[in-house]
Design a protein around this motif. Structure first.
Motif, PDB file in Angstrom:
ATOM      1  N   MET A 595       0.781  -1.232   0.000  1.00  0.00           N
ATOM      2  CA  MET A 595       0.000   0.000   0.000  1.00  0.00           C
ATOM      3  C   MET A 595       0.817   1.289   0.000  1.00  0.00           C
ATOM      4  O   MET A 595       0.287   2.349  -0.301  1.00  0.00           O
ATOM      5  CB  MET A 595      -0.945   0.007   1.223  1.00  0.00           C
ATOM      6  CG  MET A 595      -1.840  -1.216   1.356  1.00  0.00           C
ATOM      7  SD  MET A 595      -2.720  -1.690  -0.172  1.00  0.00           S
ATOM      8  CE  MET A 595      -3.892  -0.333  -0.358  1.00  0.00           C
ATOM      9  N   GLN A 596       2.112   1.221   0.378  1.00  0.00           N
ATOM     10  CA  GLN A 596       2.840   2.464   0.639  1.00  0.00           C
ATOM     11  C   GLN A 596       3.128   3.295  -0.615  1.00  0.00           C
ATOM     12  O   GLN A 596       3.270   4.511  -0.549  1.00  0.00           O
ATOM     13  CB  GLN A 596       4.152   2.165   1.375  1.00  0.00           C
ATOM     14  CG  GLN A 596       5.165   1.384   0.563  1.00  0.00           C
ATOM     15  CD  GLN A 596       6.385   0.974   1.395  1.00  0.00           C
ATOM     16  OE1 GLN A 596       6.722   1.633   2.371  1.00  0.00           O
ATOM     17  NE2 GLN A 596       7.022  -0.106   1.022  1.00  0.00           N
ATOM     18  N   LEU A 597       3.196   2.633  -1.743  1.00  0.00           N
ATOM     19  CA  LEU A 597       3.614   3.339  -2.952  1.00  0.00           C
ATOM     20  C   LEU A 597       2.426   4.091  -3.567  1.00  0.00           C
ATOM     21  O   LEU A 597       1.412   3.490  -3.902  1.00  0.00           O
ATOM     22  CB  LEU A 597       4.167   2.304  -3.943  1.00  0.00           C
ATOM     23  CG  LEU A 597       5.047   2.773  -5.081  1.00  0.00           C
ATOM     24  CD1 LEU A 597       6.164   3.678  -4.582  1.00  0.00           C
ATOM     25  CD2 LEU A 597       5.637   1.559  -5.777  1.00  0.00           C
ATOM     26  N   GLY A 598       2.554   5.410  -3.683  1.00  0.00           N
ATOM     27  CA  GLY A 598       1.479   6.192  -4.289  1.00  0.00           C
ATOM     28  C   GLY A 598       1.252   5.772  -5.738  1.00  0.00           C
ATOM     29  O   GLY A 598       2.199   5.403  -6.441  1.00  0.00           O
ATOM     30  N   ALA A 599      -0.013   5.836  -6.162  1.00  0.00           N
ATOM     31  CA  ALA A 599      -0.351   5.399  -7.521  1.00  0.00           C
ATOM     32  C   ALA A 599       0.501   6.135  -8.551  1.00  0.00           C
ATOM     33  O   ALA A 599       0.948   5.553  -9.549  1.00  0.00           O
ATOM     34  CB  ALA A 599      -1.830   5.627  -7.800  1.00  0.00           C
ATOM     35  N   ASP A 601       3.428   7.153  -8.219  1.00  0.00           N
ATOM     36  CA  ASP A 601       4.850   6.795  -8.127  1.00  0.00           C
ATOM     37  C   ASP A 601       5.125   5.368  -8.581  1.00  0.00           C
ATOM     38  O   ASP A 601       6.223   4.855  -8.376  1.00  0.00           O
ATOM     39  CB  ASP A 601       5.356   6.978  -6.687  1.00  0.00           C
ATOM     40  CG  ASP A 601       5.394   8.439  -6.285  1.00  0.00           C
ATOM     41  OD1 ASP A 601       5.402   9.299  -7.203  1.00  0.00           O
ATOM     42  OD2 ASP A 601       5.391   8.721  -5.083  1.00  0.00           O
ATOM     43  N   MET A 602       4.129   4.736  -9.168  1.00  0.00           N
ATOM     44  CA  MET A 602       4.345   3.353  -9.590  1.00  0.00           C
ATOM     45  C   MET A 602       5.044   3.267 -10.932  1.00  0.00           C
ATOM     46  O   MET A 602       5.387   2.193 -11.404  1.00  0.00           O
ATOM     47  CB  MET A 602       3.028   2.579  -9.588  1.00  0.00           C
ATOM     48  CG  MET A 602       2.617   2.272  -8.145  1.00  0.00           C
ATOM     49  SD  MET A 602       1.202   1.180  -7.982  1.00  0.00           S
ATOM     50  CE  MET A 602       1.950  -0.414  -8.288  1.00  0.00           C
TER      51      MET A 602
END
Lengths: 606, 606
Positions: A595-599, A601-602
């Protein structure tokens, strides 16, 4: 390209030796006519039909596919004739109630039929399969008049059926459905909207098609609580049981798909089509899903069937194709090379297919006994019984559907791999099995949906772990009883560890989920796969126990068969079951890693 | 359907920040012209070509496929024009020697080009890829006259090339080859036989095709020591560097395949075709396999490319498609549902794709540095250097080819899964990636062959475990150095455990293999996959260490990029790496569980 052979020896082993179906049938009302002779005759006859009629159409159906011309869909060459044989043989009504033209046999008999048909020719089997969905819905929620008008011709196989759920904007999330139903003065409705991915949406196999359609009444509540269920026939019945006027439902196009090309997947336009409400207003989803468990088990067959088919063909090829020498020395010194079957790594692939096909079949037959009781509850009006068995089944259903279809894909891909480069060539049929099987983890609820249903709903929300406790108690009891059998003891010991671990994992997830709302969704897939491996381990231990017992008693007509079961169980426990531990580790890992990775920043492209 | 975008940020991160390619190039003769500016310009230009020219032809090429008419193969619409642009741009000679018309840049530059082309449009990229195989072989084993006649037009891209190995009776087992070469008075040969599965065997992209053919001389020794290598051009050169008389090699048919339909896979008939011996008599297999490591790394790209492409498209879809609400609460309250990307299980699938694509890319670039040195050894005639680096590369090659293509298949299938039912529909392109990628574990040596090459040959036979010791020492040294970095420490600790375990497993297998000749073949696949997961873990730790360092130093232009790297490393270690332990358990299990079952007892059908 070889043809399918019904694995009757294995089927009868499970039915008669492992799961005592003869005894089970004596305890069912619908089992009255399912005497061992009758069951045997039906299996043999169905096997013959699948081998001789359906199997030869498997590859040609893929090559030709379905066609849409002038608004009408035609199925591949040979399909209408094969379907006629199927219908004339009374196969559609095998486990349907006698009062509507069926043979009234237990639901499990229908599953055995589906299994053989689906293995010989999955795309073909979808037509009768969808009809069965419509039959079940009408049987349980239709008025007596609706049953007379629709259920009888469906049972006779004269008419076909569909389930119309998906729309362009929603599949899983049916609350977003937009198709509208406008009440008419005569009590009927006019339906308008577009449905997509409708299997058997149009075809030339039957004289009529009965669509079961989800739609919204005017002013219906938003979301899933505002959806009602309708019968929309392609041709309106004329009152004499024949087809009358053409209704306003048309096939706008056929989807171009990766596989199951002989199955017509339609975009259906409903344009003021006449429909009839079935079940209470706004409770369409409940009605549609009454038989969800049986429908999902029906799809779970698509995990087992392709594994079986791909295994049969890969095994034949591995015995015949020669390449290199076995590492332990020449096996066929008079040949230029040894057959593939002498290579350990080829055996690893074949045994993986075998373990999946036979272990998966055992899971299906195990669940089918529960389904028999549930259906009997429904047919006899014993709602309590129906519900109790639906709950038991409800725990197994997502495991069967989710896990078996994932492993079915693995098995189909291994079949290609055994063939080497030739597996990639269409004429051998191996790649078709991969393409056809790929849909199995997508429809009837994706694997992700099955996983959430299992962990989120069945295990945590509905039973607070009770479903796992109940099932593992059964497994552990069995394991303890078999500890004294030297051949089965290693499996029993492992099973006892796993049942304890399964409960522990469940508790840990339950505790973690209290603090972390993403935990359930994060762990669900691993929990599903873990549950599948353990359940299949239970099945392999059950089969091994029977095999060991038969060998002890001696005089068995086929000692090799039982030895093969024990060897396959050993393979399963030593080579496949270790995967469960990887899932156990992964499921307990923090949801943060998902969950930690912002959409945004994927990806950093551009 | 979206188009491919070259992931230049990630590529440059690996090249410049992780693996110090600028420094590496200064230590290579061929690196003289590979200054950072030039490399940058080439990457950008190649990326643009792949995005604008190759990517738009990906789906149409699959729909149309290749055609054989009047003995001539035509490629799909747009292919000849795209190939012209490719050839005119000088791309084919990027890393080819300057004396034959190339640009003389390092081999790794060619790999970067192949990666981008193969990701945008794998089937297209196979045509130049096969030419490269022919170029390498002629460069190393051809006479000066042969180089002038064939290498120059190949380097210019005017001519194409193939590698003709497989025959109907053998693929892996080349000792069974039957194609005959009859010496002629003029020093040439007449070749007769049938070759199958010949990629780029015929097409309309180039004015000539140079076939590199394995065949037997009369009275050659049996088996692999009696095979020689020949150049057989489609058109005989006229002596002025142009094409002359048509040679006796014809395309008998095109294979119908699961995927890579725009790549012409031909059955080639050699009918007294004129050929020219290349390299010494009866040493054809050695000559053919000189560049096996680079060819296999070329195929390993097909693990990374599809993972990248499928990830790009699945990510875009997951941001745009809305279904259900996130379990942790509404994320887009003003929308009818939340985007897929807010669901943990969808993130699990996307991050798996991401970890495979980026981790696999790192493995490729890590190996490409070694390849640069090996090639430089060859081009400068430093055989010792060539051999030393070929050995280093030889350990990594089967891991890259075997492991990455298996994971590429997984990633491509996850891309379909993210799309749900829509993934199964052809128009979205996701299922094409699955079909195209499926070949990767089959050609250039199946996964089983890679596994045997790794464990049996490279690890046990050639180095008695030394290859693992040497590589893990490198990994452990790195890990120890990063123990002090708080962000990287958990990865380093895990790596230290794994390096010890990898050696221990190797020793245990070596001991077991002394007593049990089936042990190597039984354990090979698990050993390969285990090695792959650990190698990828090393790559993720390397990337994480750089990212952590950049964050420490501060002022980075893209902090989010580095944080994303760390988050993906965490995901990899916590969710994917645990699979290595399942392989460790399975590989140590007795070979008996694979070997005990008699071939005739593997099925009891009928």
């Amino acid at each position: 390209m070889p043809v399918y052979k019904a694995p009757l020896r294995d089927m009868k082993f499970l039915l008669n030796e492992v799961f005592d179906y003869p005894g089970h049938y004596t305890r069912l009302q619908s089992g009255e006519n399912a005497t061992p002779d009758i069951v045997d005759a039906i299996l043999n006859e169905c096997g013959r039909f699948c081998e001789e009629v359906l199997s030869p159409l498997y590859q040609s159906g893929d090559e030709e596919g379905c066609n849409l011309e002038n608004g009408e869909v035609t199925t591949p060459k040979g399909y209408p004739e094969a379907y006629q044989q199927y219908a004339m043989g009374g196969w559609q009504g095998l486990s349907a109630p006698e009062e509507y033209g069926g043979q009234g046999l237990p639901a499990s008999m229908g599953l055995l039929k589906q299994e053989m048909m689906g293995t010989a020719n999955w795309p073909f089997s979808m037509y009768p399969g969808l009809s069965m969905g419509a039959m079940n819905t009408i049987f349980l929620h239709g008025s007596e008049e609706q049953k007379q008008a629709y259920l009888t011709p469906l049972t006779e196989g004269r008419w076909g059926g569909t389930m119309c759920l998906t729309e362009p904007q929603c599949g899983t999330d049916l609350g977003q459905i937009r198709t509208r139903a406008q009440p008419q003065k005569d009590g009927s409705y006019k339906l308008s909207g577009t449905k997509i991915f409708i299997s058997s949406g149009d075809h030339d196999l039957t004289e009529n098609i009965v669509h079961i359609v989800l739609a919204r009444l005017p002013d219906a509540p938003k979301g899933t609580r505002g959806i009602s269920l309708f019968i929309v026939p392609k041709f309106l019945p004329d009152g004499d049981g024949d087809v009358g006027e053409r209704n306003g439902v048309t096939c706008a196009s056929l989807e171009k798909k990766m596989g199951i090309k002989a199955s017509a997947t339609c975009v259906l336009n409903f344009d003021d089509a006449t429909g009839f409400l079935i079940g209470p207003e706004n409770e369409g989803l409940n009605c549609m899903f009454t038989f969800m468990n049986t429908a999902r088990i029906g799809t779970a067959i698509q995990g087992v069937g392709p594994a079986e088919l791909s295994y049969q063909w890969a095994l034949a090829y591995a015995k015949e194709r020669r390449s290199m020498r076995a590492l332990s020395g020449k096996k066929e010194p008079d040949q230029p090379a040894d057959a593939l079957i002498h290579h350990a790594d080829v055996r690893r692939m074949l045994l993986t297919q075998k373990a999946i096909a036979e272990g998966g079949r055992a899971m299906l037959y195990y669940a089918a006994r529960l389904a028999d009781h549930m259906v009997e509850g429904h047919t006899t009006g014993d709602d309590k019984k129906a519900e109790a068995y639906d709950d038991k089944l409800g725990f197994l259903t997502p495991i069967l559907k989710g896990f078996l279809t994932e492993l079915g894909n693995e098995a189909a891909n291994l079949g290609v791999q055994v063939f080497g480069g030739h597996g990639y060539i269409r004429e051998h049929g191996m790649e078709q099995i991969v393409r056809d099987t790929r849909i199995a983890t997508l429809y009837e609820g994706t694997t992700g949906i099955q996983a959430l249903d299992l962990l989120g709903r069945k295990v945590l929300l509905m039973t607070r772990g009770g479903a796992v406790r109940e099932f593992t108690l059964r497994v552990a009891n069995f394991a303890r009883k078999t500890l004294t059998d030297k051949r089965v003891r290693p499996f029993a010991v492992e099973l006892l560890k796993l049942t304890a671990q399964w409960n522990l994992l469940t508790v840990r997830l339950m505790l973690a989920a209290r603090k972390d709302r993403d935990m359930v969704s994060s762990a669900a897939n691993d929990f599903l796969m873990y549950s599948g491996y353990v359940t299949m381990a239970y099945m392999w231990a059950r089969m091994a126990a029977v095999a060991s017992d038969k060998l002890d008693k001696g005089g068995a007509d086929s000692e090799e068969f039982y030895r093969a079961k024990l060897a396959t169980a050993e393979f399963y426990y030593e080579r496949l079951l270790p995967r469960a531990q990887a899932h156990a580790t992964s499921m307990l890992s923090p949801s943060k890693n998902l969950m930690q990775l912002g959409a945004e920043d994927m990806s950093f492209i551009g």
